[in-house]
Design a protein around this motif. Structure first.
Motif, PDB file in Angstrom:
ATOM      1  N   SER A  19       0.834  -1.217   0.000  1.00  0.00           N
ATOM      2  CA  SER A  19       0.000   0.000   0.000  1.00  0.00           C
ATOM      3  C   SER A  19       0.862   1.259   0.000  1.00  0.00           C
ATOM      4  N   ASP A  20       2.039   1.197   0.591  1.00  0.00           N
ATOM      5  CA  ASP A  20       2.956   2.343   0.505  1.00  0.00           C
ATOM      6  C   ASP A  20       3.334   2.609  -0.954  1.00  0.00           C
ATOM      7  N   GLU A 118       8.415  12.508   3.165  1.00  0.00           N
ATOM      8  CA  GLU A 118       7.899  11.488   4.087  1.00  0.00           C
ATOM      9  C   GLU A 118       6.549  10.981   3.582  1.00  0.00           C
ATOM     10  N   LEU A 119       6.319   9.695   3.740  1.00  0.00           N
ATOM     11  CA  LEU A 119       4.994   9.159   3.414  1.00  0.00           C
ATOM     12  C   LEU A 119       4.027   9.522   4.542  1.00  0.00           C
ATOM     13  N   ILE A 120       3.037  10.351   4.218  1.00  0.00           N
ATOM     14  CA  ILE A 120       2.082  10.829   5.233  1.00  0.00           C
ATOM     15  C   ILE A 120       0.661  10.649   4.721  1.00  0.00           C
ATOM     16  N   GLY A 121       0.361   9.432   4.282  1.00  0.00           N
ATOM     17  CA  GLY A 121      -0.985   9.151   3.806  1.00  0.00           C
ATOM     18  C   GLY A 121      -1.328  10.005   2.601  1.00  0.00           C
ATOM     19  N   ALA A 122      -2.608  10.383   2.522  1.00  0.00           N
ATOM     20  CA  ALA A 122      -3.079  11.117   1.340  1.00  0.00           C
ATOM     21  C   ALA A 122      -2.309  12.414   1.112  1.00  0.00           C
ATOM     22  N   TRP A 123      -1.784  12.998   2.178  1.00  0.00           N
ATOM     23  CA  TRP A 123      -1.049  14.259   2.030  1.00  0.00           C
ATOM     24  C   TRP A 123       0.260  14.093   1.259  1.00  0.00           C
ATOM     25  N   THR A 124       0.695  12.837   1.070  1.00  0.00           N
ATOM     26  CA  THR A 124       1.900  12.608   0.258  1.00  0.00           C
ATOM     27  C   THR A 124       1.688  13.149  -1.154  1.00  0.00           C
ATOM     28  N   LYS A 125       0.416  13.147  -1.585  1.00  0.00           N
ATOM     29  CA  LYS A 125       0.097  13.627  -2.936  1.00  0.00           C
ATOM     30  C   LYS A 125       0.289  15.139  -3.061  1.00  0.00           C
TER      31      LYS A 125
END
Ligand SMILES: [Zn+2]
Length: 181
Positions: A19-20, A118-125
């Motif tokens: 999922s990441d 950093e991978l931060i959920g939807a905010w990564t987009k």
């Protein structure tokens, strides 16, 4: 269309779940859509990985100094923007980038030769195109929460594609990594 290529460097590869990786794919797509607004493309997204063993302490970024050393130690020579993907970045920052990023990735510490995201959920987009924006010379802005370069993310989910202005599009077209069609 003017464009830049991106290298995606997974730091601590084994820590990234399926999922990441799907989230990273979504962030790459959102990044392209964001820049298309100003007639600019971001593509390539060539993937590289640093194993957990090789990444050592870099798998968890504790400080801006450590982020700088990471980009310096693992730079990929050439004219693509290095985007280092990390699962954990200490504190409230979702990434860090030089502004503008250097044209010469052979420079070493304290020059940061890439962006860290950093991978931060939807905010990564939002975080991925934001950090690339810094590398391409865009400063943070403080008065427009809808703009890509708004200094801080907010709570909740990102809504839609963040805005880039004409002036921002002109600015990034002048970066040394930008290729014309
Ligand atoms: Zn910023």
């Amino acid at each position: 269309m003017p464009h830049v290529n991106v290298n995606l460097i997974y730091v601590g590869w084994e820590n990234f779940t399926t999922s990441d990786k799907e989230l990273v794919d979504a962030a790459c797509w959102a990044t392209r859509q964001t820049y298309w607004q100003v007639g600019f493309d971001i593509f390539g997204f060539d993937a590289y990985s640093i194993s957990v063993a090789d990444a050592a302490g870099y798998a968890y970024i504790d400080s801006a100094v450590e982020a700088a050393w990471l980009t310096s130690d693992y730079t990929i020579p050439g004219k693509s923007v290095d985007v280092f993907l990390v699962k954990d970045y200490a504190g409230s920052d979702a990434g860090i980038s030089p502004c503008p990023g250097t044209c010469n990735k052979y420079e070493t510490y304290p020059t940061r030769t890439g962006s860290v995201v950093e991978l931060i959920g939807a905010w990564t987009k939002v975080a991925m195109p934001h950090e690339i924006g810094h590398y391409l010379g865009l400063d943070d802005i403080y008065n427009d929460p809808t703009n890509l370069m708004y200094y801080s993310t907010t709570s909740g989910s990102p809504s839609g594609i963040p805005v880039l202005t004409f002036a921002q599009g002109v600015k990034i077209a002048q970066h040394c990594f930008t290729s014309l069609p």
